[in-house]
Design a protein around this motif. Structure first.
Motif, short mmCIF file in Angstrom:
data_model
loop_
_atom_site.label_atom_id
_atom_site.label_comp_id
_atom_site.label_asym_id
_atom_site.label_seq_id
_atom_site.Cartn_x
_atom_site.Cartn_y
_atom_site.Cartn_z
N PHE A 81 0.83 -1.21 0.00
CA PHE A 81 0.00 0.00 0.00
C PHE A 81 0.87 1.26 0.00
N PRO A 82 1.66 1.45 -1.08
CA PRO A 82 2.51 2.64 -1.13
C PRO A 82 1.67 3.90 -1.35
N PRO A 83 2.18 5.05 -0.94
CA PRO A 83 1.46 6.30 -1.19
C PRO A 83 1.12 6.44 -2.68
N GLY A 84 -0.05 6.93 -2.95
CA GLY A 84 -0.47 7.14 -4.33
C GLY A 84 -1.14 5.95 -4.97
N SER A 85 -1.35 4.87 -4.23
CA SER A 85 -1.97 3.68 -4.82
C SER A 85 -3.41 3.50 -4.34
N PHE A 86 -4.06 4.60 -4.03
CA PHE A 86 -5.42 4.54 -3.51
C PHE A 86 -6.39 5.16 -4.50
N GLY A 87 -7.66 4.81 -4.35
CA GLY A 87 -8.68 5.32 -5.27
C GLY A 87 -8.61 4.61 -6.60
N GLY A 88 -9.34 5.11 -7.57
CA GLY A 88 -9.33 4.52 -8.91
C GLY A 88 -9.76 3.07 -8.88
N PRO A 89 -8.91 2.18 -9.38
CA PRO A 89 -9.29 0.77 -9.42
C PRO A 89 -9.21 0.10 -8.04
N SER A 90 -8.72 0.83 -7.06
CA SER A 90 -8.52 0.28 -5.72
C SER A 90 -9.65 0.70 -4.79
N ASP A 91 -9.98 -0.17 -3.85
CA ASP A 91 -10.94 0.18 -2.80
C ASP A 91 -10.24 0.72 -1.57
N ALA A 92 -8.91 0.81 -1.61
CA ALA A 92 -8.15 1.32 -0.47
C ALA A 92 -8.35 2.82 -0.34
N LYS A 93 -8.59 3.26 0.89
CA LYS A 93 -8.79 4.68 1.16
C LYS A 93 -7.45 5.38 1.39
N ALA A 94 -7.40 6.65 1.04
CA ALA A 94 -6.22 7.46 1.31
C ALA A 94 -6.00 7.62 2.81
N GLU A 95 -6.99 7.26 3.62
CA GLU A 95 -6.89 7.27 5.08
C GLU A 95 -5.69 6.45 5.56
N ILE A 96 -5.26 5.50 4.74
CA ILE A 96 -4.10 4.68 5.10
C ILE A 96 -2.89 5.58 5.35
N ASP A 97 -2.67 6.57 4.47
CA ASP A 97 -1.53 7.46 4.66
C ASP A 97 -1.70 8.35 5.88
N LYS A 98 -2.93 8.77 6.16
CA LYS A 98 -3.18 9.64 7.31
C LYS A 98 -3.02 8.88 8.62
N SER A 99 -3.25 7.59 8.59
CA SER A 99 -3.16 6.75 9.79
C SER A 99 -2.17 5.61 9.56
N ARG A 100 -1.04 5.94 8.96
CA ARG A 100 -0.05 4.93 8.56
C ARG A 100 0.40 4.07 9.73
N ALA A 101 0.63 4.65 10.89
CA ALA A 101 1.11 3.88 12.04
C ALA A 101 0.07 2.84 12.45
N GLU A 102 -1.20 3.20 12.44
CA GLU A 102 -2.26 2.25 12.79
C GLU A 102 -2.35 1.14 11.76
N PHE A 103 -2.30 1.51 10.47
CA PHE A 103 -2.36 0.52 9.40
C PHE A 103 -1.18 -0.46 9.50
N ASP A 104 0.01 0.08 9.69
CA ASP A 104 1.21 -0.77 9.79
C ASP A 104 1.11 -1.71 10.99
N ALA A 105 0.60 -1.19 12.11
CA ALA A 105 0.46 -2.02 13.31
C ALA A 105 -0.53 -3.17 13.07
N LEU A 106 -1.63 -2.90 12.38
CA LEU A 106 -2.59 -3.96 12.06
C LEU A 106 -1.96 -5.01 11.14
N ALA A 107 -1.18 -4.56 10.16
CA ALA A 107 -0.52 -5.48 9.24
C ALA A 107 0.46 -6.39 9.98
N ARG A 108 1.20 -5.82 10.90
CA ARG A 108 2.18 -6.60 11.66
C ARG A 108 1.48 -7.51 12.68
N HIS A 109 0.39 -7.03 13.23
CA HIS A 109 -0.39 -7.83 14.18
C HIS A 109 -0.95 -9.07 13.47
N LEU A 110 -1.42 -8.88 12.26
CA LEU A 110 -1.93 -9.99 11.45
C LEU A 110 -0.84 -11.05 11.27
#
Length: 185
Positions: A81-110
């Motif tokens: 989920f690199p910056p700039g890969s949100f919207g368009g054909p993706s369902d990923a929200k740009a919120e990932i960049d705004k809350s990157r630490a939370e997103f990364d923690a969830l990914a590592r927790h998984l």
């Protein structure tokens, strides 16, 4: 394994090309990410069906499913989920960049949960054991990440029944999707 290598190669090439051209090849990144997510969903379904008795327990298949989730989570998921890969054909929200630490923690927790599931398969070569099963009242409806009372230590997933770990892992998936994925109408 080939998909993981291909996914890493696409991300590397996309990142390098993106830096050179000033943009990321969003379509390639999104396609690789969606393929990885589908692979994780298939793996989770396999584990769920074994716990539900819809599939016969197979330690090799259980471990392979857990390892698939493990390999597609953690750092691999963060990188997907690199910056700039949100919207368009993706369902990923740009919120990932705004809350990157939370997103990364969830990914590592998984990844931590998937590692515990993989270890559970090593410890149960002949079938789902009683110690792998959840007891009454174990599932609280909250992920272990950020949903515990202040000052309470997080339980070690490797010390929990595998079925409980699996449900907590699914809760993390649902939490991540609720916050970071566009809901389709």
């Amino acid at each position: 394994m080939k998909r993981v290598i291909a996914f890493a190669a696409i991300l590397s090439l996309s990142s390098a090309a993106g830096l050179a051209a000033g943009h990321i090849r969003t379509g390639e990144v999104v396609a690789a990410r969606q393929a990885a997510m589908k692979e994780m969903a298939r793996a989770a379904k396999t584990i769920a069906q074994m716990f539900e008795g819809k599939l016969a327990y197979d330690t090799v298949a259980f471990k392979r499913a857990a390892e698939t989730i493990k390999m597609q989570s953690g750092g691999a998921l963060v990188t997907a989920f690199p910056p700039g890969s949100f919207g368009g054909p993706s369902d990923a929200k740009a919120e990932i960049d705004k809350s990157r630490a939370e997103f990364d923690a969830l990914a590592r927790h998984l990844e931590t949960f998937a590692s515990a599931l993989s270890a559970a398969a090593d410890n149960a070569p002949d079938g789902i054991t009683k110690s792998m099963r959840m007891g009454q009242g174990m599932l609280t409806g909250n992920s272990l990440l950020g949903k515990k009372p202040a000052g309470e230590a997080e339980a070690d997933p490797s010390s929990m029944p595998a079925e409980h770990v699996f449900h907590l892992m699914l809760q993390d998936c649902a939490s991540c999707h609720a916050k970071f994925r566009e809901q389709k109408q």
